[in-house]
Design a protein around this motif. Structure first.
Motif, PDB file in Angstrom:
ATOM      1  N   UNK A  87      27.186 -77.848  32.395  1.00 26.97           N
ATOM      2  CA  UNK A  87      28.610 -77.627  32.199  1.00 26.97           C
ATOM      3  C   UNK A  87      28.994 -76.291  32.814  1.00 26.97           C
ATOM      4  N   UNK A  88      30.267 -76.113  33.068  1.00 27.76           N
ATOM      5  CA  UNK A  88      30.746 -74.847  33.605  1.00 27.76           C
ATOM      6  C   UNK A  88      30.866 -73.835  32.469  1.00 27.76           C
ATOM      7  N   UNK A  89      30.495 -72.619  32.753  1.00 28.08           N
ATOM      8  CA  UNK A  89      30.588 -71.558  31.767  1.00 28.08           C
ATOM      9  C   UNK A  89      32.056 -71.227  31.521  1.00 28.08           C
ATOM     10  N   UNK A  90      32.481 -71.190  30.273  1.00 30.08           N
ATOM     11  CA  UNK A  90      33.879 -70.924  29.948  1.00 30.08           C
ATOM     12  C   UNK A  90      34.132 -69.459  29.614  1.00 30.08           C
ATOM     13  N   UNK A  91      33.103 -68.667  29.507  1.00 29.39           N
ATOM     14  CA  UNK A  91      33.277 -67.252  29.193  1.00 29.39           C
ATOM     15  C   UNK A  91      32.527 -66.388  30.173  1.00 29.39           C
ATOM     16  N   UNK A  92      32.565 -65.116  29.932  1.00 24.09           N
ATOM     17  CA  UNK A  92      31.803 -64.200  30.771  1.00 24.09           C
ATOM     18  C   UNK A  92      30.360 -64.225  30.312  1.00 24.09           C
ATOM     19  N   UNK A  93      29.426 -64.392  31.213  1.00 27.10           N
ATOM     20  CA  UNK A  93      28.024 -64.468  30.794  1.00 27.10           C
ATOM     21  C   UNK A  93      27.527 -63.144  30.245  1.00 27.10           C
ATOM     22  N   UNK A  94      26.631 -63.210  29.294  1.00 25.61           N
ATOM     23  CA  UNK A  94      26.040 -62.021  28.689  1.00 25.61           C
ATOM     24  C   UNK A  94      25.133 -61.357  29.709  1.00 25.61           C
ATOM     25  N   UNK A  95      25.346 -60.065  29.949  1.00 25.14           N
ATOM     26  CA  UNK A  95      24.582 -59.356  30.971  1.00 25.14           C
ATOM     27  C   UNK A  95      23.448 -58.515  30.391  1.00 25.14           C
ATOM     28  N   UNK A  96      23.160 -58.644  29.098  1.00 25.57           N
ATOM     29  CA  UNK A  96      22.078 -57.889  28.474  1.00 25.57           C
ATOM     30  C   UNK A  96      22.505 -56.549  27.916  1.00 25.57           C
ATOM     31  N   UNK A  97      23.718 -56.126  28.171  1.00 28.92           N
ATOM     32  CA  UNK A  97      24.213 -54.845  27.674  1.00 28.92           C
ATOM     33  C   UNK A  97      25.041 -55.074  26.418  1.00 28.92           C
ATOM     34  N   UNK A  98      24.505 -54.751  25.209  1.00 28.23           N
ATOM     35  CA  UNK A  98      25.258 -55.013  23.970  1.00 28.23           C
ATOM     36  C   UNK A  98      26.520 -54.172  23.846  1.00 28.23           C
ATOM     37  N   UNK A  99      26.634 -53.092  24.607  1.00 28.38           N
ATOM     38  CA  UNK A  99      27.832 -52.262  24.535  1.00 28.38           C
ATOM     39  C   UNK A  99      28.991 -52.797  25.342  1.00 28.38           C
ATOM     40  N   UNK A 100      28.777 -53.803  26.148  1.00 28.63           N
ATOM     41  CA  UNK A 100      29.824 -54.376  26.974  1.00 28.63           C
ATOM     42  C   UNK A 100      30.630 -55.356  26.124  1.00 28.63           C
ATOM     43  N   UNK A 101      31.795 -54.946  25.647  1.00 26.95           N
ATOM     44  CA  UNK A 101      32.551 -55.772  24.701  1.00 26.95           C
ATOM     45  C   UNK A 101      33.318 -56.924  25.345  1.00 26.95           C
ATOM     46  N   UNK A 102      33.366 -56.991  26.665  1.00 27.99           N
ATOM     47  CA  UNK A 102      34.100 -58.058  27.319  1.00 27.99           C
ATOM     48  C   UNK A 102      33.169 -59.133  27.863  1.00 27.99           C
ATOM     49  N   UNK A 103      32.101 -59.380  27.185  1.00 29.78           N
ATOM     50  CA  UNK A 103      31.148 -60.417  27.568  1.00 29.78           C
ATOM     51  C   UNK A 103      30.959 -61.382  26.413  1.00 29.78           C
ATOM     52  N   UNK A 104      30.707 -62.639  26.737  1.00 29.16           N
ATOM     53  CA  UNK A 104      30.466 -63.648  25.709  1.00 29.16           C
ATOM     54  C   UNK A 104      29.061 -63.496  25.167  1.00 29.16           C
ATOM     55  N   UNK A 105      28.947 -63.350  23.857  1.00 29.15           N
ATOM     56  CA  UNK A 105      27.645 -63.268  23.205  1.00 29.15           C
ATOM     57  C   UNK A 105      27.830 -63.441  21.702  1.00 29.15           C
ATOM     58  N   UNK A 106      26.718 -63.704  21.025  1.00 29.54           N
ATOM     59  CA  UNK A 106      26.730 -63.746  19.570  1.00 29.54           C
ATOM     60  C   UNK A 106      26.550 -62.330  19.056  1.00 29.54           C
ATOM     61  N   UNK A 107      27.206 -62.005  17.962  1.00 30.29           N
ATOM     62  CA  UNK A 107      27.094 -60.663  17.407  1.00 30.29           C
ATOM     63  C   UNK A 107      25.902 -60.511  16.468  1.00 30.29           C
ATOM     64  N   UNK A 108      25.468 -61.614  15.851  1.00 27.31           N
ATOM     65  CA  UNK A 108      24.435 -61.518  14.815  1.00 27.31           C
ATOM     66  C   UNK A 108      23.088 -62.110  15.205  1.00 27.31           C
ATOM     67  N   UNK A 109      23.001 -62.787  16.343  1.00 25.34           N
ATOM     68  CA  UNK A 109      21.732 -63.369  16.797  1.00 25.34           C
ATOM     69  C   UNK A 109      21.637 -63.217  18.315  1.00 25.34           C
ATOM     70  N   UNK A 110      20.435 -63.288  18.857  1.00 31.21           N
ATOM     71  CA  UNK A 110      20.298 -63.258  20.319  1.00 31.21           C
ATOM     72  C   UNK A 110      20.928 -64.493  20.961  1.00 31.21           C
ATOM     73  N   UNK A 111      21.309 -64.383  22.207  1.00 36.04           N
ATOM     74  CA  UNK A 111      21.908 -65.507  22.931  1.00 36.04           C
ATOM     75  C   UNK A 111      20.904 -66.598  23.258  1.00 36.04           C
ATOM     76  N   UNK A 112      19.624 -66.249  23.389  1.00 34.41           N
ATOM     77  CA  UNK A 112      18.611 -67.208  23.796  1.00 34.41           C
ATOM     78  C   UNK A 112      18.325 -68.201  22.675  1.00 34.41           C
ATOM     79  N   UNK A 113      18.035 -69.441  23.028  1.00 37.84           N
ATOM     80  CA  UNK A 113      17.642 -70.416  22.008  1.00 37.84           C
ATOM     81  C   UNK A 113      16.281 -70.065  21.413  1.00 37.84           C
ATOM     82  N   UNK A 114      15.958 -70.653  20.284  1.00 37.51           N
ATOM     83  CA  UNK A 114      14.662 -70.411  19.657  1.00 37.51           C
ATOM     84  C   UNK A 114      13.537 -70.967  20.513  1.00 37.51           C
ATOM     85  N   UNK A 115      13.688 -72.221  20.956  1.00 38.62           N
ATOM     86  CA  UNK A 115      12.726 -72.858  21.849  1.00 38.62           C
ATOM     87  C   UNK A 115      13.501 -73.481  23.002  1.00 38.62           C
ATOM     88  N   UNK A 116      13.410 -72.942  24.212  1.00 39.69           N
ATOM     89  CA  UNK A 116      14.165 -73.501  25.334  1.00 39.69           C
ATOM     90  C   UNK A 116      13.555 -74.792  25.863  1.00 39.69           C
TER      91      UNK A 116
END
Length: 129
Positions: free
Chosen positions: A67-96
């Protein structure tokens, strides 16, 4: 040791932290008990890879890649507030997708051929079979 018999990916965060191993069997059929016993007692080395992604928590569902990404991809920088990410868990799945372990380790190396000239087979399947 946790043995799963299910038909879809599950959220296994607690199980991942508290179980020494997880064996995914899906719906293995009539010989499932024998096959699982062979794996659990070390008679067979499990070598399968996951055909689906298991999320870290239910907020990550659905997880799919076509699917097409609907938000800004997470770039690994938690201080970047204009990126799509979860606040309480990592973005990566538990088992990819494609995740899987076995009782052994594997290493890929340089490919070596025993011949420099390959010949096409005349019969398939081989006539002796």
């Amino acid at each position: 040791m946790l043995v799963l018999m299910n038909g879809r990916p599950l959220t296994l965060t607690w199980e991942n932290e508290h179980c020494s191993a997880i064996l995914e069997t899906w719906f293995a059929g009539t010989e499932a008990g024998n096959a699982i016993a062979h794996v659990l007692f070390g008679d067979y080395n499990p070598a399968g890879k996951l055909t689906a992604t298991f999320p870290r928590n239910t907020g990550q569902i659905p997880i799919y890649y076509n699917h097409k990404n609907t938000g800004r991809p997470f770039d690994g920088n938690p201080g970047n507030k204009y990126r799509s990410r979860y606040l309480d868990v990592p973005n990566e799945p538990l088992y990819p997708f494609g995740y899987g372990l076995s009782y052994t380790t594997f290493a890929y190396g340089d490919i070596q051929l025993e011949r420099t000239n390959l010949v096409a087979m005349k019969h398939w399947p081989h006539p002796s079979r």
